[in-house]
Design a protein around this motif. Structure first.
Motif, PDB file in Angstrom:
ATOM      1  N   THR A 235      -2.671   8.318  -3.597  1.00 26.19           N
ATOM      2  CA  THR A 235      -1.249   8.540  -3.855  1.00 26.19           C
ATOM      3  C   THR A 235      -0.402   8.377  -2.606  1.00 26.19           C
ATOM      4  O   THR A 235       0.826   8.467  -2.677  1.00 26.19           O
ATOM      5  N   GLN A 236      -1.047   8.115  -1.456  1.00 24.87           N
ATOM      6  CA  GLN A 236      -0.293   8.032  -0.205  1.00 24.87           C
ATOM      7  C   GLN A 236      -0.966   7.045   0.747  1.00 24.87           C
ATOM      8  O   GLN A 236      -2.110   7.249   1.159  1.00 24.87           O
ATOM      9  N   TYR A 237      -0.257   5.963   1.069  1.00 25.31           N
ATOM     10  CA  TYR A 237      -0.802   4.979   2.000  1.00 25.31           C
ATOM     11  C   TYR A 237       0.325   4.205   2.664  1.00 25.31           C
ATOM     12  O   TYR A 237       1.467   4.171   2.193  1.00 25.31           O
ATOM     13  N   LEU A 238      -0.029   3.551   3.768  1.00 31.17           N
ATOM     14  CA  LEU A 238       0.869   2.680   4.521  1.00 31.17           C
ATOM     15  C   LEU A 238       0.185   1.326   4.635  1.00 31.17           C
ATOM     16  O   LEU A 238      -1.000   1.255   4.976  1.00 31.17           O
ATOM     17  N   ARG A 239       0.934   0.228   4.355  1.00 33.21           N
ATOM     18  CA  ARG A 239       0.313  -1.097   4.392  1.00 33.21           C
ATOM     19  C   ARG A 239       1.296  -2.120   4.956  1.00 33.21           C
ATOM     20  O   ARG A 239       2.471  -2.136   4.605  1.00 33.21           O
ATOM     21  N   PHE A 240       0.770  -2.977   5.829  1.00 24.17           N
ATOM     22  CA  PHE A 240       1.556  -4.052   6.439  1.00 24.17           C
ATOM     23  C   PHE A 240       1.078  -5.388   5.893  1.00 24.17           C
ATOM     24  O   PHE A 240      -0.127  -5.631   5.771  1.00 24.17           O
ATOM     25  N   ASN A 241       2.023  -6.270   5.567  1.00 25.75           N
ATOM     26  CA  ASN A 241       1.710  -7.603   5.060  1.00 25.75           C
ATOM     27  C   ASN A 241       2.363  -8.651   5.950  1.00 25.75           C
ATOM     28  O   ASN A 241       3.527  -8.508   6.341  1.00 25.75           O
ATOM     29  N   TYR A 242       1.609  -9.699   6.272  1.00 27.76           N
ATOM     30  CA  TYR A 242       2.178 -10.816   7.029  1.00 27.76           C
ATOM     31  C   TYR A 242       1.718 -12.126   6.408  1.00 27.76           C
ATOM     32  O   TYR A 242       0.517 -12.389   6.297  1.00 27.76           O
ATOM     33  N   ASP A 243       2.671 -12.960   5.982  1.00 28.43           N
ATOM     34  CA  ASP A 243       2.412 -14.293   5.441  1.00 28.43           C
ATOM     35  C   ASP A 243       2.910 -15.341   6.425  1.00 28.43           C
ATOM     36  O   ASP A 243       3.947 -15.155   7.077  1.00 28.43           O
ATOM     37  N   ASN A 244       2.210 -16.464   6.494  1.00 22.18           N
ATOM     38  CA  ASN A 244       2.681 -17.581   7.304  1.00 22.18           C
ATOM     39  C   ASN A 244       2.008 -18.853   6.813  1.00 22.18           C
ATOM     40  O   ASN A 244       0.793 -18.858   6.564  1.00 22.18           O
ATOM     41  N   ASP A 245       2.790 -19.928   6.657  1.00 24.25           N
ATOM     42  CA  ASP A 245       2.183 -21.184   6.218  1.00 24.25           C
ATOM     43  C   ASP A 245       1.350 -21.834   7.317  1.00 24.25           C
ATOM     44  O   ASP A 245       0.549 -22.737   7.047  1.00 24.25           O
ATOM     45  N   LEU A 246       1.494 -21.382   8.557  1.00 20.15           N
ATOM     46  CA  LEU A 246       0.626 -21.889   9.623  1.00 20.15           C
ATOM     47  C   LEU A 246      -0.838 -21.542   9.365  1.00 20.15           C
ATOM     48  O   LEU A 246      -1.739 -22.217   9.854  1.00 20.15           O
ATOM     49  N   PHE A 247      -1.083 -20.488   8.583  1.00 17.95           N
ATOM     50  CA  PHE A 247      -2.453 -20.119   8.250  1.00 17.95           C
ATOM     51  C   PHE A 247      -3.163 -21.236   7.493  1.00 17.95           C
ATOM     52  O   PHE A 247      -4.387 -21.316   7.502  1.00 17.95           O
ATOM     53  N   VAL A 248      -2.388 -22.079   6.808  1.00 19.14           N
ATOM     54  CA  VAL A 248      -2.972 -23.183   6.043  1.00 19.14           C
ATOM     55  C   VAL A 248      -2.516 -24.532   6.588  1.00 19.14           C
ATOM     56  O   VAL A 248      -2.569 -25.549   5.904  1.00 19.14           O
TER      57      VAL A 248
END
Length: 320
Positions: free
Chosen positions: A35-48
């Motif tokens: 019920t309690q969390y912290l999450r970071f997301n990072y997208d980048n087209d350089l990954f592909v």
């Protein structure tokens, strides 16, 4: 700002290039069993191995019981007899044409655009019917106020890459107000090793008005995101795949803001592809309180003079 740029540089170095609002944090295969969390997301087209279309996005999300007091939650549908979690996220996305390094408008290609948004959301899980309903509301800005130019130019300077020169032609400042909803139903489950779900989503607002339908499958060492939060294993390792069909009504990152029609260059309504296909895939590992995901996405052309697009991303989370 300097510390932020160094952080993004480290992300680009540490993730191999072989691997959406683009950022999706509400699908069941991305469930964090608490019920309690912290999450970071990072997208980048350089990954592909590209640097165009959806070029970069990042978000920081918090789920916690105290967010139940958020007054925005009154806008959301929360079915009875469900386990409901409440969240808040800040999100930034940037979009560029192929030849981002020239100052002239790239006719026939995507316009430069960026968004900066605050998202409130709820996740309601019906453990009896093995289904979940999600709702979200976004408020923010598209345009110069989203700092897309400053972030991308700064990263390219740190990485000694070609400087993006076309940002003066970006979509102009306008308000972002968007409501989103989603429904997901488990169709097949074999113990804690395999599952298939059907999903439908919709968005209405000044940024995106669209809908999607599809299925997703997971295989590996699983927890069920449709069971009680209290009955979860401490280790998960699995892959997921999600084909989607998208129906497009309006896309401000291509067509410009709803209220401010003074952008120097946009894609006309006639130039928008009203149906697109998308395929999301990835791998997830969770060990006790730690969550890690490495994912990719492919989407068919979104406007008639454009091409298909792809990007990759990571998610790192911790249970609090």
């Amino acid at each position: 700002m300097k510390n932020c740029l160094i952080f993004f540089l480290l992300l680009n170095i540490s993730i191999p290039s072989s691997f959406g609002q683009r950022i999706d944090n509400l699908s069941s295969f991305r469930d964090v069993p608490t019920t309690q969390y912290l999450r970071f997301n990072y997208d980048n087209d350089l990954f592909v191995g590209t640097d165009q279309n959806y070029t970069q996005g990042f978000s920081l999300e918090l789920v916690s019981p105290f967010l139940k007091k958020n007054p925005i939650n009154y806008l959301f549908f929360k079915p009875k007899n469900t386990e409901t979690r409440y969240g808040l996220a800040i999100e930034h996305n940037s979009f560029t044409p192929d030849r981002y390094f020239v100052p002239e408008i790239q006719l026939g290609d995507r316009p430069f655009s960026a968004t900066l948004m605050l998202k409130s959301f709820v996740i309601s899980t019906d453990t009896i019917k093995a289904s979940r309903f999600t709702s979200s509301f976004i408020i923010g800005m598209i345009g110069q106020a989203a700092l897309g130019e400053e972030i991308q130019v700064g990263i390219h300077k740190v990485t000694d890459s070609e400087t993006p020169l076309g940002w003066p032609n970006q979509i102009q400042n306008d308000v972002v107000l968007n409501y989103g909803f989603g429904y997901e139903k488990q169709l097949v489950r074999f113990r804690d090793f395999f599952s298939i779900q059907a999903n439908a989503n919709g968005k209405v607002g000044t940024l995106f008005t669209n809908g999607s339908i599809g299925i997703n499958a997971t295989i590996g060492i699983l927890n069920s995101p449709f069971s009680s939060i209290k009955s979860k294993n401490n280790f998960n390792f699995y892959v997921f795949a999600q084909p989607l069909i998208n129906i497009i009504g309006y896309d401000a990152t291509l067509q410009g803001g709803v209220f401010n029609r003074k952008s120097p260059y946009v894609i006309s309504a006639d130039g928008i592809e009203r149906f697109t296909g998308q395929f999301n895939y990835g791998i997830v590992m969770r060990l006790k309180s730690f969550y890690f995901e490495y994912s990719g996405a492919l989407v068919t052309r979104e406007f008639k003079t454009g091409g298909s697009a792809k990007w990759g991303g990571i998610k790192i989370g911790v249970m609090l």
